[in-house]
Design a protein around this motif. Structure first.
Motif, PDB file in Angstrom:
ATOM      1  N   GLY A 209       0.786  -1.223   0.000  1.00 60.11           N
ATOM      2  CA  GLY A 209       0.000   0.000   0.000  1.00 60.11           C
ATOM      3  C   GLY A 209       0.815   1.268   0.000  1.00 60.11           C
ATOM      4  N   ILE A 210       2.121   1.166  -0.237  1.00 58.51           N
ATOM      5  CA  ILE A 210       3.025   2.317  -0.218  1.00 58.51           C
ATOM      6  C   ILE A 210       3.814   2.338  -1.526  1.00 58.51           C
ATOM      7  CG2 ILE A 210       4.985   3.427   0.940  1.00 58.51           C
ATOM      8  CD1 ILE A 210       4.173   1.990   3.486  1.00 58.51           C
ATOM      9  N   THR A 211       3.999   3.536  -2.053  1.00 62.56           N
ATOM     10  CA  THR A 211       4.912   3.707  -3.187  1.00 62.56           C
ATOM     11  C   THR A 211       6.273   4.083  -2.623  1.00 62.56           C
ATOM     12  OG1 THR A 211       3.098   4.509  -4.550  1.00 62.56           O
ATOM     13  CG2 THR A 211       5.324   4.947  -5.328  1.00 62.56           C
ATOM     14  N   PRO A 212       7.295   3.251  -2.778  1.00 60.81           N
ATOM     15  CA  PRO A 212       8.592   3.568  -2.165  1.00 60.81           C
ATOM     16  C   PRO A 212       9.202   4.836  -2.740  1.00 60.81           C
ATOM     17  CG  PRO A 212       8.785   1.704  -3.654  1.00 60.81           C
ATOM     18  CD  PRO A 212       7.317   1.987  -3.521  1.00 60.81           C
ATOM     19  N   HIS A 213       9.971   5.507  -1.898  1.00 61.65           N
ATOM     20  CA  HIS A 213      10.664   6.723  -2.330  1.00 61.65           C
ATOM     21  C   HIS A 213      11.671   6.395  -3.418  1.00 61.65           C
ATOM     22  CE1 HIS A 213      13.065  10.337  -2.311  1.00 61.65           C
ATOM     23  NE2 HIS A 213      14.133   9.666  -1.904  1.00 61.65           N
ATOM     24  N   ILE A 214      11.605   7.159  -4.514  1.00 66.11           N
ATOM     25  CA  ILE A 214      12.597   7.054  -5.585  1.00 66.11           C
ATOM     26  C   ILE A 214      13.275   8.414  -5.688  1.00 66.11           C
ATOM     27  CG2 ILE A 214      13.059   6.452  -7.975  1.00 66.11           C
ATOM     28  CD1 ILE A 214      11.781   4.183  -6.358  1.00 66.11           C
ATOM     29  N   GLY A 215      14.424   8.521  -5.072  1.00 65.08           N
ATOM     30  CA  GLY A 215      15.173   9.765  -5.121  1.00 65.08           C
ATOM     31  C   GLY A 215      16.451   9.582  -5.915  1.00 65.08           C
ATOM     32  N   LEU A 216      17.428  10.435  -5.651  1.00 62.73           N
ATOM     33  CA  LEU A 216      18.703  10.338  -6.366  1.00 62.73           C
ATOM     34  C   LEU A 216      19.673   9.503  -5.554  1.00 62.73           C
ATOM     35  CD1 LEU A 216      19.167  14.012  -7.539  1.00 62.73           C
ATOM     36  CD2 LEU A 216      18.012  12.131  -8.709  1.00 62.73           C
ATOM     37  N   TYR A 217      20.415   8.653  -6.226  1.00 58.08           N
ATOM     38  CA  TYR A 217      21.525   7.993  -5.561  1.00 58.08           C
ATOM     39  C   TYR A 217      22.759   8.173  -6.438  1.00 58.08           C
ATOM     40  CZ  TYR A 217      19.500   4.141  -8.453  1.00 58.08           C
ATOM     41  OH  TYR A 217      18.943   3.389  -9.455  1.00 58.08           O
ATOM     42  N   GLU A 218      23.747   8.803  -5.877  1.00 55.44           N
ATOM     43  CA  GLU A 218      24.938   9.072  -6.674  1.00 55.44           C
ATOM     44  C   GLU A 218      26.136   9.298  -5.766  1.00 55.44           C
ATOM     45  OE1 GLU A 218      23.126  13.485  -7.651  1.00 55.44           O
ATOM     46  OE2 GLU A 218      23.100  11.925  -9.151  1.00 55.44           O
ATOM     47  N   ASP A 219      27.283   9.122  -6.343  1.00 56.02           N
ATOM     48  CA  ASP A 219      28.556   9.323  -5.655  1.00 56.02           C
ATOM     49  C   ASP A 219      28.980  10.778  -5.868  1.00 56.02           C
ATOM     50  OD1 ASP A 219      31.199   9.405  -4.875  1.00 56.02           O
ATOM     51  OD2 ASP A 219      31.755   7.527  -5.864  1.00 56.02           O
ATOM     52  N   PRO A 220      29.234  11.534  -4.793  1.00 56.92           N
ATOM     53  CA  PRO A 220      29.681  12.920  -4.973  1.00 56.92           C
ATOM     54  C   PRO A 220      30.908  13.066  -5.855  1.00 56.92           C
ATOM     55  CG  PRO A 220      29.131  12.502  -2.681  1.00 56.92           C
ATOM     56  CD  PRO A 220      29.085  11.174  -3.381  1.00 56.92           C
ATOM     57  N   ASP A 221      31.707  12.001  -5.966  1.00 61.46           N
ATOM     58  CA  ASP A 221      32.918  12.065  -6.777  1.00 61.46           C
ATOM     59  C   ASP A 221      32.704  11.539  -8.201  1.00 61.46           C
ATOM     60  OD1 ASP A 221      34.462  13.086  -4.647  1.00 61.46           O
ATOM     61  OD2 ASP A 221      34.654  11.066  -3.821  1.00 61.46           O
ATOM     62  N   ASP A 222      31.458  11.199  -8.535  1.00 60.84           N
ATOM     63  CA  ASP A 222      31.157  10.623  -9.853  1.00 60.84           C
ATOM     64  C   ASP A 222      30.140  11.518 -10.554  1.00 60.84           C
ATOM     65  OD1 ASP A 222      30.443   9.130 -12.060  1.00 60.84           O
ATOM     66  OD2 ASP A 222      30.196   7.245 -10.970  1.00 60.84           O
ATOM     67  N   ALA A 223      30.466  11.990 -11.737  1.00 67.70           N
ATOM     68  CA  ALA A 223      29.591  12.920 -12.465  1.00 67.70           C
ATOM     69  C   ALA A 223      28.518  12.212 -13.281  1.00 67.70           C
ATOM     70  CB  ALA A 223      30.434  13.808 -13.385  1.00 67.70           C
ATOM     71  N   THR A 224      28.438  10.890 -13.212  1.00 68.08           N
ATOM     72  CA  THR A 224      27.440  10.153 -13.975  1.00 68.08           C
ATOM     73  C   THR A 224      26.033  10.600 -13.588  1.00 68.08           C
ATOM     74  OG1 THR A 224      28.887   8.222 -14.071  1.00 68.08           O
ATOM     75  CG2 THR A 224      26.557   7.859 -14.548  1.00 68.08           C
ATOM     76  N   VAL A 225      25.185  10.873 -14.576  1.00 69.74           N
ATOM     77  CA  VAL A 225      23.788  11.244 -14.324  1.00 69.74           C
ATOM     78  C   VAL A 225      22.958   9.970 -14.288  1.00 69.74           C
ATOM     79  CG1 VAL A 225      21.791  12.538 -15.148  1.00 69.74           C
ATOM     80  CG2 VAL A 225      24.096  13.478 -15.448  1.00 69.74           C
ATOM     81  N   THR A 226      22.477   9.633 -13.116  1.00 74.52           N
ATOM     82  CA  THR A 226      21.720   8.397 -12.949  1.00 74.52           C
ATOM     83  C   THR A 226      20.244   8.601 -13.314  1.00 74.52           C
ATOM     84  OG1 THR A 226      21.287   8.907 -10.622  1.00 74.52           O
ATOM     85  CG2 THR A 226      23.261   7.603 -11.119  1.00 74.52           C
ATOM     86  N   ASP A 227      19.532   7.507 -13.502  1.00 76.92           N
ATOM     87  CA  ASP A 227      18.095   7.536 -13.799  1.00 76.92           C
ATOM     88  C   ASP A 227      17.393   6.532 -12.880  1.00 76.92           C
ATOM     89  OD1 ASP A 227      15.559   7.777 -14.936  1.00 76.92           O
ATOM     90  OD2 ASP A 227      16.042   6.503 -16.663  1.00 76.92           O
ATOM     91  N   PRO A 228      17.313   6.847 -11.574  1.00 73.52           N
ATOM     92  CA  PRO A 228      16.771   5.869 -10.633  1.00 73.52           C
ATOM     93  C   PRO A 228      15.318   5.494 -10.895  1.00 73.52           C
ATOM     94  CG  PRO A 228      17.150   7.982  -9.564  1.00 73.52           C
ATOM     95  CD  PRO A 228      17.796   8.061 -10.904  1.00 73.52           C
ATOM     96  N   LEU A 229      14.494   6.441 -11.360  1.00 67.46           N
ATOM     97  CA  LEU A 229      13.100   6.083 -11.634  1.00 67.46           C
ATOM     98  C   LEU A 229      13.020   5.113 -12.804  1.00 67.46           C
ATOM     99  CD1 LEU A 229      10.117   6.282 -11.094  1.00 67.46           C
ATOM    100  CD2 LEU A 229      10.042   8.389 -12.447  1.00 67.46           C
ATOM    101  N   GLY A 230      13.829   5.335 -13.826  1.00 64.06           N
ATOM    102  CA  GLY A 230      13.875   4.384 -14.938  1.00 64.06           C
ATOM    103  C   GLY A 230      14.327   3.013 -14.473  1.00 64.06           C
ATOM    104  N   ASP A 231      15.336   2.996 -13.591  1.00 61.49           N
ATOM    105  CA  ASP A 231      15.800   1.723 -13.032  1.00 61.49           C
ATOM    106  C   ASP A 231      14.676   1.031 -12.268  1.00 61.49           C
ATOM    107  OD1 ASP A 231      18.308   2.271 -14.043  1.00 61.49           O
ATOM    108  OD2 ASP A 231      19.121   2.991 -12.143  1.00 61.49           O
TER     109      ASP A 231
END
Length: 341
Positions: A209-231
């Motif tokens: 009954g809950i939609t889990p939080h989908i936020g950003l997860y990234e390494d401060p030292d890594d410039a890769t732009v992640t797509d957590p919602l797509g994942d």
């Protein structure tokens, strides 16, 4: 009172409290194996939580000292918090997906000041007002929870069976809520003969009954732009195809019809993305978008910490829209604004 539920087939769950959290508790699962009980998640690192876990294990006819291993669905403190204490009591191994182990390692190695500096920069870029950013620049006089999590000593390898003697427990990589979140498929006949393919320990990936939080997860030292919602959306479809007879989640209660719940969540996120496009008829920063999004309460009633989480989720949705070609950053805007295409 310690609440223990017997799910049959050598699987029980314990309700381990989360202090000052509306979720109330984490469901910690105790799985019998030929070498002793294995825990799936452990709960929050708090004296009351530890006492509840210990009482629950006693009610199951065992103790923390007899735990053979700990399997962690993801690194969040309401799941991984007590893992180190269980290992100290028993010598148990701790297993986690490598992507979340990397987060744990960064957390252990980075000074809290570095985290606050990073968050201040991220929120500034997201268009947060100065009154929200200012507290992050204040000196800290106490440690934050979850900053010294236990370092796992085994990797969970997606697609492989875990080393649980006498059981068939296969890891399913389901990134989204965290980069290394895993669901665990118990490939055994359901004890009540429910139709479907075994049982799925779903962590926070699939909840009734809950939609889990989908936020950003990234390494401060890594410039890769992640797509957590797509994942997350890709991971949902993978679990839906699995068609387990029953889902044993980390919060709320067990349920069947995983495929139906997956369809509900996919529809929810598609509807939300469509609603955000309507908001993006005018250029908005991630903070402005979060202010206008629909939450479980009005924006002016959302606590400080939850606003930071909300902005992270808004930006995750923006990244998905940009990747789909449905929105784009406005050139020259500072802080960056986004608009529907």
């Amino acid at each position: 009172m310690t609440q223990v539920t017997d799910h049959g087939g050598g699987v029980r769950s314990l309700r381990v409290p989360i202090p000052d959290n509306p979720l109330g508790h984490t469901l910690v699962y105790v799985v019998d194996t030929d070498r002793g009980p294995v825990l799936i998640d452990t709960g929050w690192d708090d004296p009351e939580s530890w006492d509840t876990l210990a009482r629950g294990l006693t009610a199951c006819g065992t103790s923390a000292a007899e735990i053979h291993g700990v399997v962690i669905t993801h690194h969040h403190p309401d799941h991984h918090g007590l893992s180190g204490r269980v290992r100290e009591a028993s010598g148990a191994w701790i297993a986690m997906h490598a992507a979340d182990t990397a987060v744990v390692r960064r957390t252990r190695e980075a000074r809290p000041e570095r985290w606050f500096t990073y968050m201040a920069a991220k929120l500034t870029a997201a268009g947060a007002p100065e009154e929200h950013i200012a507290p992050l620049r204040q000196p800290r006089h106490r440690a934050l929870p979850g900053l010294s999590p236990a370092l796992p000593d085994r990797d969970i390898v997606p697609g492989e069976l875990l080393e649980l003697p006498g059981r068939r427990l296969r890891a399913i990589w389901t990134p989204g809520h965290t980069p290394g979140h895993v669901c665990l498929h118990l490939e055994e006949t359901h004890p009540a003969q429910l139709p479907g393919r075994g049982r799925l320990f779903s962590g926070d990936h699939l909840l009734p009954g809950i939609t889990p939080h989908i936020g950003l997860y990234e390494d401060p030292d890594d410039a890769t732009v992640t797509d957590p919602l797509g994942d997350y959306l890709d991971s949902l479809e993978r679990v839906g195809r699995l068609a387990p007879a029953e889902v044993l989640p980390a919060h709320q209660h067990p349920f069947s019809d995983a495929a139906g719940r997956v369809r509900e969540l996919l529809t929810h996120h598609e509807s939300r993305l469509t609603a955000l496009l309507a908001l993006l008829a005018e250029p908005l920063t991630p903070w402005q978008l979060a202010e206008r999004m629909e939450w479980n309460r009005p924006w002016d009633q959302i606590p400080y910490g939850s606003r930071t989480i909300a902005v992270s989720e808004a930006e995750a949705h923006l990244r998905r829209l940009v990747k789909l070609g449905r929105a784009e950053a406005v050139p020259g805007s500072d802080p960056v604004t986004y608009a529907a295409v």
